[in-house]
Each structure stands twice: as C-alpha cells, then as structure tokens.
Design a protein around this motif. Structure first.
Motif, mmCIF file in Angstrom:
data_model
loop_
_atom_site.group_PDB
_atom_site.id
_atom_site.type_symbol
_atom_site.label_atom_id
_atom_site.label_comp_id
_atom_site.label_asym_id
_atom_site.label_seq_id
_atom_site.Cartn_x
_atom_site.Cartn_y
_atom_site.Cartn_z
ATOM 1 N N GLU A 201 0.700 -1.309 0.144
ATOM 2 C CA GLU A 201 0.073 -0.108 0.112
ATOM 3 C C GLU A 201 0.870 1.426 0.097
ATOM 4 O O GLU A 201 0.584 2.205 -0.749
ATOM 5 C CB GLU A 201 -0.936 0.007 1.148
ATOM 6 C CG GLU A 201 -1.844 0.886 1.320
ATOM 7 C CD GLU A 201 -2.919 0.943 2.345
ATOM 8 O OE1 GLU A 201 -3.985 1.700 2.618
ATOM 9 O OE2 GLU A 201 -2.734 -0.044 3.317
ATOM 10 N N SER A 202 1.835 1.230 0.995
ATOM 11 C CA SER A 202 2.770 2.278 0.949
ATOM 12 C C SER A 202 3.603 2.654 -0.415
ATOM 13 O O SER A 202 3.679 3.774 -1.052
ATOM 14 C CB SER A 202 3.744 2.268 1.840
ATOM 15 O OG SER A 202 3.096 2.051 3.079
ATOM 16 N N LYS A 203 3.810 1.460 -1.091
ATOM 17 C CA LYS A 203 4.665 1.911 -2.372
ATOM 18 C C LYS A 203 3.565 2.289 -3.359
ATOM 19 O O LYS A 203 4.159 3.125 -4.150
ATOM 20 C CB LYS A 203 5.110 0.158 -2.860
ATOM 21 C CG LYS A 203 6.293 -0.526 -2.132
ATOM 22 C CD LYS A 203 6.388 -1.628 -2.739
ATOM 23 C CE LYS A 203 7.420 -2.697 -2.006
ATOM 24 N NZ LYS A 203 8.693 -2.102 -1.896
ATOM 25 N N ILE A 204 2.580 1.950 -3.501
ATOM 26 C CA ILE A 204 1.558 2.440 -4.399
ATOM 27 C C ILE A 204 1.291 3.963 -4.145
ATOM 28 O O ILE A 204 1.206 4.774 -5.244
ATOM 29 C CB ILE A 204 0.109 1.732 -4.315
ATOM 30 C CG1 ILE A 204 0.421 0.212 -4.768
ATOM 31 C CG2 ILE A 204 -0.990 2.190 -5.251
ATOM 32 C CD1 ILE A 204 -0.822 -0.727 -4.626
ATOM 33 N N GLU A 205 1.168 4.158 -3.038
ATOM 34 C CA GLU A 205 0.823 5.843 -2.546
ATOM 35 C C GLU A 205 1.836 6.584 -2.850
ATOM 36 O O GLU A 205 1.868 7.575 -3.226
ATOM 37 C CB GLU A 205 0.586 5.830 -0.997
ATOM 38 C CG GLU A 205 -0.729 5.132 -0.611
ATOM 39 C CD GLU A 205 -0.925 4.614 0.961
ATOM 40 O OE1 GLU A 205 -1.971 4.294 1.170
ATOM 41 O OE2 GLU A 205 0.180 4.907 1.573
ATOM 42 N N SER A 206 3.377 5.899 -2.559
ATOM 43 C CA SER A 206 4.525 6.839 -2.895
ATOM 44 C C SER A 206 4.454 7.192 -4.292
ATOM 45 O O SER A 206 4.849 8.225 -4.866
ATOM 46 C CB SER A 206 5.584 6.184 -2.488
ATOM 47 O OG SER A 206 5.645 6.115 -0.892
ATOM 48 N N VAL A 207 4.522 6.171 -5.177
ATOM 49 C CA VAL A 207 4.382 6.126 -6.726
ATOM 50 C C VAL A 207 3.434 7.300 -7.150
ATOM 51 O O VAL A 207 3.615 8.014 -7.925
ATOM 52 C CB VAL A 207 4.344 4.783 -7.442
ATOM 53 C CG1 VAL A 207 4.069 5.082 -8.958
ATOM 54 C CG2 VAL A 207 5.490 3.691 -7.023
ATOM 55 N N ARG A 208 2.209 7.174 -6.647
ATOM 56 C CA ARG A 208 1.015 8.200 -6.868
ATOM 57 C C ARG A 208 1.673 9.630 -6.693
ATOM 58 O O ARG A 208 1.357 10.331 -7.482
ATOM 59 C CB ARG A 208 -0.081 7.674 -6.433
ATOM 60 C CG ARG A 208 -0.812 6.622 -6.845
ATOM 61 C CD ARG A 208 -2.574 6.601 -6.703
ATOM 62 N NE ARG A 208 -2.560 6.349 -5.360
ATOM 63 C CZ ARG A 208 -3.249 5.337 -4.758
ATOM 64 N NH1 ARG A 208 -3.763 4.324 -5.547
ATOM 65 N NH2 ARG A 208 -3.683 5.241 -3.441
ATOM 66 N N VAL A 209 2.158 9.822 -5.403
ATOM 67 C CA VAL A 209 2.551 11.060 -5.143
ATOM 68 C C VAL A 209 3.690 11.646 -6.003
ATOM 69 O O VAL A 209 3.763 12.555 -6.459
ATOM 70 C CB VAL A 209 3.145 11.119 -3.642
ATOM 71 C CG1 VAL A 209 3.904 12.508 -3.288
ATOM 72 C CG2 VAL A 209 2.100 10.780 -2.737
ATOM 73 N N LEU A 210 4.782 10.696 -6.319
ATOM 74 C CA LEU A 210 5.604 10.999 -7.324
ATOM 75 C C LEU A 210 5.251 11.364 -8.822
ATOM 76 O O LEU A 210 5.573 12.208 -9.226
ATOM 77 C CB LEU A 210 6.646 9.691 -7.578
ATOM 78 C CG LEU A 210 7.610 9.488 -6.633
ATOM 79 C CD1 LEU A 210 8.572 8.216 -7.269
ATOM 80 C CD2 LEU A 210 8.717 10.749 -6.900
ATOM 81 N N GLU A 211 3.871 10.733 -9.049
ATOM 82 C CA GLU A 211 3.390 10.906 -10.512
ATOM 83 C C GLU A 211 2.919 12.763 -10.303
ATOM 84 O O GLU A 211 2.830 13.348 -11.245
ATOM 85 C CB GLU A 211 2.021 10.062 -10.782
ATOM 86 C CG GLU A 211 1.568 10.447 -11.973
ATOM 87 C CD GLU A 211 0.410 9.570 -12.316
ATOM 88 O OE1 GLU A 211 -0.626 9.681 -13.155
ATOM 89 O OE2 GLU A 211 -0.077 8.720 -11.765
ATOM 90 N N VAL A 212 2.071 12.658 -9.191
ATOM 91 C CA VAL A 212 1.808 14.158 -9.143
ATOM 92 C C VAL A 212 2.705 15.143 -9.166
ATOM 93 O O VAL A 212 2.760 16.044 -9.949
ATOM 94 C CB VAL A 212 0.787 14.165 -7.498
ATOM 95 C CG1 VAL A 212 0.630 15.664 -7.281
ATOM 96 C CG2 VAL A 212 -0.557 13.450 -7.728
ATOM 97 N N ILE A 213 3.770 14.874 -8.307
ATOM 98 C CA ILE A 213 4.909 15.778 -8.414
ATOM 99 C C ILE A 213 5.530 16.194 -9.819
ATOM 100 O O ILE A 213 5.906 17.221 -10.036
ATOM 101 C CB ILE A 213 6.103 15.378 -7.426
ATOM 102 C CG1 ILE A 213 5.576 15.315 -6.176
ATOM 103 C CG2 ILE A 213 7.293 16.236 -7.456
ATOM 104 C CD1 ILE A 213 6.587 14.472 -5.204
ATOM 105 N N SER A 214 5.656 15.040 -10.758
ATOM 106 C CA SER A 214 6.267 15.163 -11.802
ATOM 107 C C SER A 214 5.437 15.607 -12.953
ATOM 108 O O SER A 214 5.736 15.951 -13.986
ATOM 109 C CB SER A 214 6.758 13.678 -12.509
ATOM 110 O OG SER A 214 5.727 12.865 -12.377
ATOM 111 N N SER A 215 4.060 15.864 -12.711
ATOM 112 C CA SER A 215 3.138 16.156 -13.651
ATOM 113 C C SER A 215 3.036 17.754 -14.265
ATOM 114 O O SER A 215 2.227 17.995 -15.059
ATOM 115 C CB SER A 215 1.546 15.769 -13.132
ATOM 116 O OG SER A 215 1.180 16.654 -12.210
ATOM 117 N N ILE A 216 3.732 18.486 -13.560
ATOM 118 C CA ILE A 216 3.775 19.853 -13.706
ATOM 119 C C ILE A 216 4.437 20.521 -15.056
ATOM 120 O O ILE A 216 3.731 20.924 -15.893
ATOM 121 C CB ILE A 216 4.431 20.661 -12.602
ATOM 122 C CG1 ILE A 216 3.800 19.962 -11.050
ATOM 123 C CG2 ILE A 216 4.331 22.247 -12.488
ATOM 124 C CD1 ILE A 216 2.236 20.315 -11.179
#
Length: 413
Positions: A201-216
C-alpha cells in the motif's frame, strides 16, 4: 422585561489576534488559522513570525481554511434560525484544529505520529484540509533515520496521497513546488526509501505522489527521471510478478514522465519495452487498466527510433505479437493504442519489414479488418486501413470467413 440571550462563540471560530469571529479564515505554514484582515495587517507591519507560536515563517503565504469557513457560516446561520445559544461546535473539527496546531509545534516524533494516526481515523471529516500539505511535506523532508520517523513519513505520504487526489492543477503545482524546494531535506530521497521499505500500500501511495509531483512541467519530469534509483525501483514494480495495482500506479507514473523526449530515451535504455512485452505476453495479467497503460506507454516510446528498434527486436517480433494479441481482446482503448502502435511501425516509418511478417503471422490482418468495422474512432479505423494497405496482402479465404463471422457480432466494448 425581555430575556437576554447569551451566545457562546466556539473558541476556534475566533481569530487569535482580534479575538473576533473570523470572516475569512486563512492558515499560515505553521498550521495556525487567523482572520485574513488581521494576519495581513500583522505581516504588512514587517513581522515574519506566527503571532500565536512566534515561529519564524518559512513563507508568508497563507491558505484559505474552507472547512472552518463553512463551519462558521453554518453556525452563524443557526443563530438566525433559533433565538437561543448557538449549538456546540463540531467536536471532530475542534479536535482537528487542535491536532494541527499541536502537529505544527510538536518536536517529539512519537507524539507527532500519534497525532497523525488520530487524524487518519477521522479521515472522512478531514479529507478537504489542504492546509495540512505544508506540514506533511515537512514531515517527509524530516527523514527516515529512526523506526518512528519511517512510520511518520509513510503515514504522511498516505495522507498526502488522499489529500491531493482529485485536487486542482493549482494544488498539484503547489505540492510539486513544496516537495522540490523544501530546504530542510530531500523529499524525493525519502519517497524512494518509502518505496523500498514500505508495504504494498505504501509503495502504491508513494508512486502516486511521485506522479503528481512530476506532472507539472518538463523540467520536473527530467529532475525525477535523473534519479536513477527512483527509476530502478519503479521499473522493478512493473515486473509481471508484481501486484496489478502497483503495476498500474507505476505505469501511470512512467506515462507521465515519458511526455518529455529526453525521458523517453532514458526509459528505452532502461529496457522498459522488454518489461511491457512481458506484460502483454503474460496471460495471467488480466487487468484492463494495466493492459491499456502498457500499450499507451509503448505507443509513446514508439515515437523514438530507438524505441521502434527495441519493439521490433531480435526475438522474432515477440513484442509486436503481444500488441496484436490485445487487438479486440481487452477494451476499445487498448485496441486503439495497439492499432496506433502498428500504424506507427508499419505505415509511418516502416523501418523493419519483420514487423509486417509478425502482424500477418499473428492473425493481425483478420483483426484489423474487424477494427475497420468496429466502434473505434474514425481516425483509428483509418489507421487500420493504412496498415492493411502497407501489408500488401489480399485477405486469404480463411481471413474473409473469420472477418465475416466476427463482423456479425463485433465485440461491444
């Protein structure tokens, strides 16, 4: 003689500066909420500290506390309906405000962890609290040097993932800026450690946060892609042995950063196409989302010459075979991505004739004939015609029979 009515004002509705009910509550980076007019006067007076805590402010930016504003309005409206004392404030919201205040001041990691755990328990009531984001970023930047800190960071990432989900473009930009410019620590390093040490669960949440950060923007995508360790961990996550939810989250992240041309080349060098080939050829992977995103990423990578060369490969066109297999088998979206890949390989560039042989050998002609009559977009149907034209083959008798049979009941997606 009239009866006097005494109104009890909830303490957290009052501005700490003016002690009046707040008209426009806003929160500083310390988590303390003030009335906009009062805190603006304080800051305009040359002060650079939080009036309630006297902490030096990292930023003088403040954020509207919409949750509190709605509560104050509901309370104010109730005074007009009843000639009596106001109803007691929502205890959950009262606790939340106090928890945020304590979280901003507390130095003991065990207590901070306890506060965050309580916050998660009341998550439905607290989901909209965007003013929590700066504090969560500070917690992540604080590092994972002890077991308690690791738990604290994992919990902060969990809440951050939920807070930012469905957020506006402005929310995403703000999170990205906070993460990448935090002067107290390396947030990307801590997210990497969360991926390495956390549970599924933590891995999935971390990758999703990375995606948000990189989407800019492109620069952010490059910055994250240049972290080889992050890319390595995410690449391992799209193994056929991984959980489908983790594969999906990782593919979404890779699709986001692959919008940069330089990142595409880096992903191709990292053997991403081999990973996608394995996913497409593994029958046990039945997730529609995983297949769609695998094909979308492959379509993106096929825009590069080295990507097309990798897809054609020296393994007898196995990747192309995987693409053809997914035609008309998964969803309209998957079919459209697959046709676009074949169109790019056969019609637009046509650099490797082995692709055409593989398409024919894999029953691709029959499937493309069906696509032409399917409910795919007009553009994709035209692409299918273009590919058939390039193949320069007349459909065999068996192709026509299969086409006529299938065309009477084209799979509805």
């Amino acid at each position: 003689m009239g009866t006097e009515t005494y109104i009890t004002v909830p303490s957290f509705f009052k501005c700490p500066i003016s002690l009046d009910v707040m008209r426009s509550p806003v929160s500083l980076c310390t988590g303390v909420t003030y009335d906009r007019a009062s805190i603006q006067r304080w800051l305009d007076g040359g002060n650079n500290t939080c009036p309630a805590t006297m902490q030096v402010l990292r930023t003088k930016e403040f954020i509207p506390n919409l949750t509190l504003q709605r509560l104050i309005k509901a309370w104010s409206d109730s005074l007009g309906r009843y000639a009596a004392a106001s109803p007691p404030p929502d205890p959950t919201t009262d606790e939340v405000n106090e928890s945020l205040r304590r979280l901003s001041l507390e130095k003991d990691d065990e207590i901070r962890l306890e506060i965050l755990v309580r916050f998660v328990k009341d998550w439905d009531a607290n989901r909209a609290r965007k003013d929590l984001v700066p504090m969560l970023v500070d917690i992540i930047a604080g590092g994972t040097r002890t077991t308690t800190k690791i738990k604290l960071v994992l919990l902060a990432i969990k809440i951050l993932d939920s807070v930012i989900k469905g957020g506006s473009e402005e929310d995403r930009k703000r999170l990205s800026n906070l993460m990448l410019t935090n002067g107290d620590g390396d947030c990307l390093k801590e997210i990497l450690l969360a991926i390495q040490r956390g549970n599924l669960e933590s891995k999935i949440e971390s990758v999703r946060v990375l995606e948000v950060i990189s989407s800019i923007d492109t620069q952010t995508k490059l910055l994250i892609a240049e972290r080889d360790e992050i890319l390595t961990e995410v690449m391992e996550s799209i193994s056929t042995e991984s959980d489908p939810s983790l594969i999906e989250a990782s593919l979404s992240f890779l699709i986001t950063i692959a919008k940069s041309k330089r990142v595409r080349s880096k992903l191709i060098t990292a053997k991403t196409i081999t990973k996608i080939k394995d996913i497409l050829l593994t029958e046990e992977i039945t997730s529609v989302a995983v297949t769609e995103k695998s094909l979308k990423l492959l379509e993106t990578l096929s825009s590069r010459r080295e990507g097309r060369s990798e897809i054609c490969g020296r393994d007898g066109g196995r990747c192309v075979e995987g693409v053809v297999r997914k035609l008309l088998k998964v969803s309209t979206t998957a079919t459209e991505h697959a046709v676009t890949i074949l169109w790019c390989l056969c019609y637009v560039f046509g650099e490797d004739k082995r692709v055409e042989e593989t398409v024919e050998r894999s029953n691709g002609v029959t499937k493309l004939l069906v696509v032409i009559q399917s409910n795919c977009s007009p553009m994709v149907r035209q692409m299918a015609k273009d590919v058939i034209k390039v193949l320069k083959v007349k459909p065999s008798a068996s192709d026509l029979v299969a086409y006529e049979t299938t065309n009477t009941h084209i799979m509805p997606f």
